[in-house]
Design an enzyme around this catalytic site. Sequence first.
Site, mmCIF file in Angstrom:
data_model
loop_
_atom_site.group_PDB
_atom_site.id
_atom_site.type_symbol
_atom_site.label_atom_id
_atom_site.label_comp_id
_atom_site.label_asym_id
_atom_site.label_seq_id
_atom_site.Cartn_x
_atom_site.Cartn_y
_atom_site.Cartn_z
ATOM 1 N N ARG A 81 -4.298 -28.087 4.955
ATOM 2 C CA ARG A 81 -3.803 -28.173 3.578
ATOM 3 C C ARG A 81 -3.814 -29.611 3.050
ATOM 4 O O ARG A 81 -2.982 -29.987 2.232
ATOM 5 C CB ARG A 81 -2.392 -27.583 3.445
ATOM 6 C CG ARG A 81 -2.348 -26.086 3.703
ATOM 7 C CD ARG A 81 -1.087 -25.461 3.104
ATOM 8 N NE ARG A 81 -0.982 -24.066 3.493
ATOM 9 C CZ ARG A 81 0.080 -23.530 4.100
ATOM 10 N NH1 ARG A 81 1.136 -24.257 4.362
ATOM 11 N NH2 ARG A 81 0.087 -22.257 4.420
ATOM 12 N N ARG B 141 -1.749 -29.365 -3.271
ATOM 13 C CA ARG B 141 -0.298 -29.246 -3.246
ATOM 14 C C ARG B 141 0.450 -30.580 -3.258
ATOM 15 O O ARG B 141 1.223 -30.838 -4.153
ATOM 16 C CB ARG B 141 0.142 -28.396 -2.044
ATOM 17 C CG ARG B 141 -0.456 -27.006 -2.100
ATOM 18 C CD ARG B 141 0.428 -25.959 -1.526
ATOM 19 N NE ARG B 141 0.830 -26.227 -0.170
ATOM 20 C CZ ARG B 141 1.564 -25.385 0.555
ATOM 21 N NH1 ARG B 141 1.966 -24.245 0.024
ATOM 22 N NH2 ARG B 141 1.916 -25.664 1.781
ATOM 23 N N ARG C 12 -5.829 -28.846 -11.258
ATOM 24 C CA ARG C 12 -5.528 -27.420 -11.159
ATOM 25 C C ARG C 12 -4.650 -26.923 -12.307
ATOM 26 O O ARG C 12 -4.417 -25.710 -12.428
ATOM 27 C CB ARG C 12 -4.770 -27.134 -9.849
ATOM 28 C CG ARG C 12 -5.551 -26.763 -8.613
ATOM 29 C CD ARG C 12 -6.004 -25.323 -8.516
ATOM 30 N NE ARG C 12 -5.113 -24.313 -9.018
ATOM 31 C CZ ARG C 12 -4.138 -23.743 -8.348
ATOM 32 N NH1 ARG C 12 -3.893 -24.082 -7.103
ATOM 33 N NH2 ARG C 12 -3.386 -22.818 -8.901
ATOM 34 N N ASP D 273 -9.059 -19.897 -0.172
ATOM 35 C CA ASP D 273 -7.871 -19.161 0.250
ATOM 36 C C ASP D 273 -8.329 -18.014 1.129
ATOM 37 O O ASP D 273 -9.449 -17.508 0.955
ATOM 38 C CB ASP D 273 -7.110 -18.617 -0.962
ATOM 39 C CG ASP D 273 -5.768 -18.027 -0.545
ATOM 40 O OD1 ASP D 273 -4.776 -18.780 -0.534
ATOM 41 O OD2 ASP D 273 -5.716 -16.825 -0.198
ATOM 42 N N TYR E 210 -1.638 -8.936 5.489
ATOM 43 C CA TYR E 210 -1.472 -9.003 4.030
ATOM 44 C C TYR E 210 -1.831 -7.667 3.375
ATOM 45 O O TYR E 210 -1.138 -7.183 2.482
ATOM 46 C CB TYR E 210 -2.356 -10.104 3.433
ATOM 47 C CG TYR E 210 -1.735 -11.478 3.471
ATOM 48 C CD1 TYR E 210 -0.569 -11.765 2.743
ATOM 49 C CD2 TYR E 210 -2.299 -12.506 4.211
ATOM 50 C CE1 TYR E 210 0.006 -13.019 2.767
ATOM 51 C CE2 TYR E 210 -1.721 -13.774 4.252
ATOM 52 C CZ TYR E 210 -0.573 -14.021 3.534
ATOM 53 O OH TYR E 210 0.003 -15.266 3.561
#
Length: 349
Positions: free
Chosen positions: A32, A36, A45, A81, A156
């Site tokens: 990551r 973020r 973004r 992702d 998921y």
Amino acid sequence: MDKPENPAVADSAFLKACRREPVPHTPVWFMRQAGRSLPEYLKVREGIPMLESCMRPELVTEITLQPVRRHGVDAAIYFSDIVVPLKAIGLDLDIKPGVGPVVEQPIRSRADLERLRDLTPEDVSYVTEAIRMLTAELGSTPLIGFAGAPFTLASYLVEGGPSKNHEHTKALMYGDPQLWADLLDRLADITAAFLKVQIEAGASAVQLFDSWVGALAPADYRRSVLPASRKVFEAVAPYDVPRIHFGVGTGELLGLMGEAGADVVGVDWRVPLDEAVRRVGPGKALQGNLDPAVLFSTREAVESKAREVLDAASGLEGHIFNLGHGVLPTTDPGALTALTEYVHEQTAR
């Protein structure tokens, strides 16, 4: 099926460490690292939903390059992702801010399996385009391809979103083992196809993220997960690029994760690397494993904990310095830059 490699990339510290060859310094990258925590990431973004941002080649290229520019890390990881290939084959899912991937209709029956069609390169043409742009920009810095592992994707899909206890997932795994095996086998094919697209476009290594597999006991992993993970690794083996395998809370599974076919086993912060190497066994490089929360402490504390990681790694055949999980969103980017410099200085040979 060797792919043509830029000689400078093949000679990089990162790929040498993956191959367990002598390195000029311990290579560093961070899970990551693209996003973020970076203000430049938040800026580009702004107003763009996560899945849409993964489908814009220019944006993916910019986001993937940002941490390489800022931190001087030894590898870039493709910005994506884990649900991108599932979205690409037409599943109705979205990534909800603050929640994560949410699936409109969970997969819990044999009829539901029919919705999981094969992934073709045309489904993800934006990935090919972005990786070609990236490898042109990265020069001698290797690019790591990215995919979610079959178990984590299945969890998921079966839960319908993130889960703490994986009750629906485990209910299916224990209650209908044949449907579970067929589901993971289908997801292994989709994942392998997604990784092949990335390798053929120019990725120099691939990492399979099994983020949730730490929820399983070793016997359940061996019986119900390992065959599908092995299928993914075997599918990309002919390309002769390093294959990295990572999960969270997987201290009890490290040997099995190596057995699945990884060349490099990622270790979270709960198991020291000198113990991890005993569990994994010879013939594998290790990646890790500073606790991401340490980066919120003082610079002296970060360096002291990083030193502990490097000391524990001193007897390894190959070591890639990383965090034990992803960069936390409120991490000071300066702490990552300083950590990269520290590891490079301490390990220069």
